[in-house]
Design a protein around this motif. Structure first.
Motif, PDB file in Angstrom:
ATOM      1  N   SER A  26      35.592  36.838  49.318  1.00  0.00           N
ATOM      2  CA  SER A  26      35.310  37.152  47.977  1.00  0.00           C
ATOM      3  C   SER A  26      36.550  37.060  47.133  1.00  0.00           C
ATOM      4  O   SER A  26      36.678  36.327  45.733  1.00  0.00           O
ATOM      5  CB  SER A  26      34.516  38.558  47.202  1.00  0.00           C
ATOM      6  N   LEU A  29      38.126  33.190  48.009  1.00  0.00           N
ATOM      7  CA  LEU A  29      36.878  32.321  46.637  1.00  0.00           C
ATOM      8  C   LEU A  29      37.976  32.179  45.007  1.00  0.00           C
ATOM      9  O   LEU A  29      38.063  31.548  44.821  1.00  0.00           O
ATOM     10  CB  LEU A  29      35.800  32.832  47.138  1.00  0.00           C
ATOM     11  N   VAL A  30      37.584  33.611  44.926  1.00  0.00           N
ATOM     12  CA  VAL A  30      38.712  33.588  43.505  1.00  0.00           C
ATOM     13  C   VAL A  30      40.258  33.612  43.047  1.00  0.00           C
ATOM     14  O   VAL A  30      40.153  32.539  42.005  1.00  0.00           O
ATOM     15  CB  VAL A  30      38.065  35.159  43.057  1.00  0.00           C
ATOM     16  N   VAL A  33      39.994  29.132  43.067  1.00  0.00           N
ATOM     17  CA  VAL A  33      39.274  28.703  42.211  1.00  0.00           C
ATOM     18  C   VAL A  33      40.202  29.334  41.337  1.00  0.00           C
ATOM     19  O   VAL A  33      40.663  28.033  39.630  1.00  0.00           O
ATOM     20  CB  VAL A  33      38.277  29.001  42.014  1.00  0.00           C
ATOM     21  N   THR A  34      40.533  30.790  40.953  1.00  0.00           N
ATOM     22  CA  THR A  34      41.525  30.596  39.323  1.00  0.00           C
ATOM     23  C   THR A  34      42.439  31.409  39.766  1.00  0.00           C
ATOM     24  O   THR A  34      42.684  31.876  38.357  1.00  0.00           O
ATOM     25  CB  THR A  34      40.051  32.639  39.286  1.00  0.00           C
ATOM     26  N   LEU A 207      33.450  23.747  43.925  1.00  0.00           N
ATOM     27  CA  LEU A 207      34.893  24.498  43.419  1.00  0.00           C
ATOM     28  C   LEU A 207      35.061  24.349  44.723  1.00  0.00           C
ATOM     29  O   LEU A 207      36.685  24.966  44.113  1.00  0.00           O
ATOM     30  CB  LEU A 207      33.396  25.915  44.481  1.00  0.00           C
ATOM     31  N   ALA A 211      39.399  24.410  43.463  1.00  0.00           N
ATOM     32  CA  ALA A 211      40.463  24.848  45.033  1.00  0.00           C
ATOM     33  C   ALA A 211      41.734  24.442  45.353  1.00  0.00           C
ATOM     34  O   ALA A 211      42.661  24.932  44.843  1.00  0.00           O
ATOM     35  CB  ALA A 211      39.423  25.059  45.569  1.00  0.00           C
ATOM     36  N   ALA A 231      32.687  31.645  40.459  1.00  0.00           N
ATOM     37  CA  ALA A 231      33.137  32.260  41.748  1.00  0.00           C
ATOM     38  C   ALA A 231      33.496  33.394  41.337  1.00  0.00           C
ATOM     39  O   ALA A 231      33.119  34.166  43.012  1.00  0.00           O
ATOM     40  CB  ALA A 231      35.299  31.483  41.758  1.00  0.00           C
TER      41      ALA A 231
END
Length: 325
Positions: A26, A29-30, A33-34, A207, A211, A231
């Motif tokens: 998690s 992933l976050v 992307v961010t 996504l 990323a 995400a």
């Protein structure tokens, strides 16, 4: 150390490692992307079982009012047609949670939906307006939210620890319960589902594109804001389900999520915050390392686990220097 103790330590390490793996995936992933290091994921993990306990006792959890407040801010920020989704989600929570009080069949999905909505609202209200900020600024915001959410957890649920009833009772063997088997199966299914999601679905490919190359994804018509929302939604879903499955094994309290999140962060750092497979391997390494250090040096097990950060960060710094040269 005999074979029985070795087997118990291996089972304990595997059980802890798969939870750290879900948190690490998690976080990776976050961040990919961010560029947000989701420090608050531990609080999201604990909010799910704590909200479940409140619902099963016939009470409305305070996390509902937090989610509704953030949902209202989300709707105000969106305005126009964009406000439909947060308002619809808030209305759904208002209708579902009172019905779920005392009803186990409704309480579990209600707790999951509450945490997912809270996670997505957190991204929209706090992080999306800062999407062009530096990583350090986003980290400061994430740490501030962790402190705020942990304090709110104390206000909402008090200082006590709670242990929900396990979904599956009994033991398979010494040191491994059926609930532990359920945790392992969920971790395997979650990893497989994430793999299929990224490889086969359009949203998953979007996504990955966001990323790997944010500018290229924007040129191709992929909105980074929407990718960030997805995400955060996936990360919140994994945290909520992990918390519900893990709480019958370790108890749930407002302060326990931080340490779990930190260990997931250690695993994510071992993967460089970019590699899902390496983060998964790193999480299992953290789980086994913690299990064995708790046997040989229980007083220092937390410090020894976080000591794994030193060689990982040293390797990442050497790697970054090599790329620059």
């Amino acid at each position: 150390m005999d074979a029985t103790i070795l087997a118990l330590l291996l089972l304990d390490g595997l059980q802890n490692g798969v939870i750290y793996a879900l948190l690490a995936l998690s976080l990776v992933l976050v961040f990919a992307v961010t560029r947000v290091i989701l420090v608050v994921i531990g609080e999201l993990l604990m909010f799910a079982p704590l909200s479940l306990v409140w619902l099963l006792e016939g009470k409305v959890p305070g996390t509902l009012w937090l989610a509704l407040a953030l949902g209202l801010l989300w709707a105000l920020l969106e305005r126009g047609r964009g406000a439909f989704f947060p308002l619809l989600g808030a209305l759904g929570l208002l209708l579902l949670l009172p019905l779920a009080r005392g009803e186990a069949l409704l309480a579990y999905p209600a707790a999951v939906l509450l945490v997912v909505y809270l996670g997505m609202a957190t991204y929209r209200v706090f992080f999306q307006p800062m999407r062009e900020a530096a990583v350090l600024t986003l980290l400061i915001m994430a740490v501030g939210l962790h402190v705020a959410y942990m304090g709110l957890g104390l206000v909402f649920f008090g200082p006590e620890q709670f242990r929900p009833e396990p979904l599956l009772r009994g033991e398979v063997t010494v040191g491994l319960s059926w609930q532990g088997v359920l945790v392992l199966l969920f971790a395997l299914l979650a990893v497989l589902a994430l793999y299929l999601f990224f490889r086969l679905s359009l949203y998953g490919k979007a996504l990955l594109a966001a990323a790997q190359n944010r500018l290229g994804a924007r040129v191709s018509g992929i909105r980074p804001e929407e990718a960030g929302m997805v995400a955060f939604g996936i990360a919140s879903l994994l945290a909520a389900l992990s918390g519900l499955l893990l709480a019958p094994l370790i108890n749930a309290a407002y302060f326990m999520g931080f340490m779990l999140g930190l260990k997931g962060f250690v695993a994510a750092i071992l993967g460089g915050l970019i590699s899902y497979p390496v983060a998964l391997v790193g999480a299992l390494l953290v789980g086994f390392f913690e299990s064995f250090t708790s046997f040989f040096a229980s007083a220092y097990k937390e410090a020894l686990v976080f000591l794994l950060l030193v060689p990982a960060l040293f390797y990442q710094s050497l790697r970054a220097r090599t790329v620059e040269d």
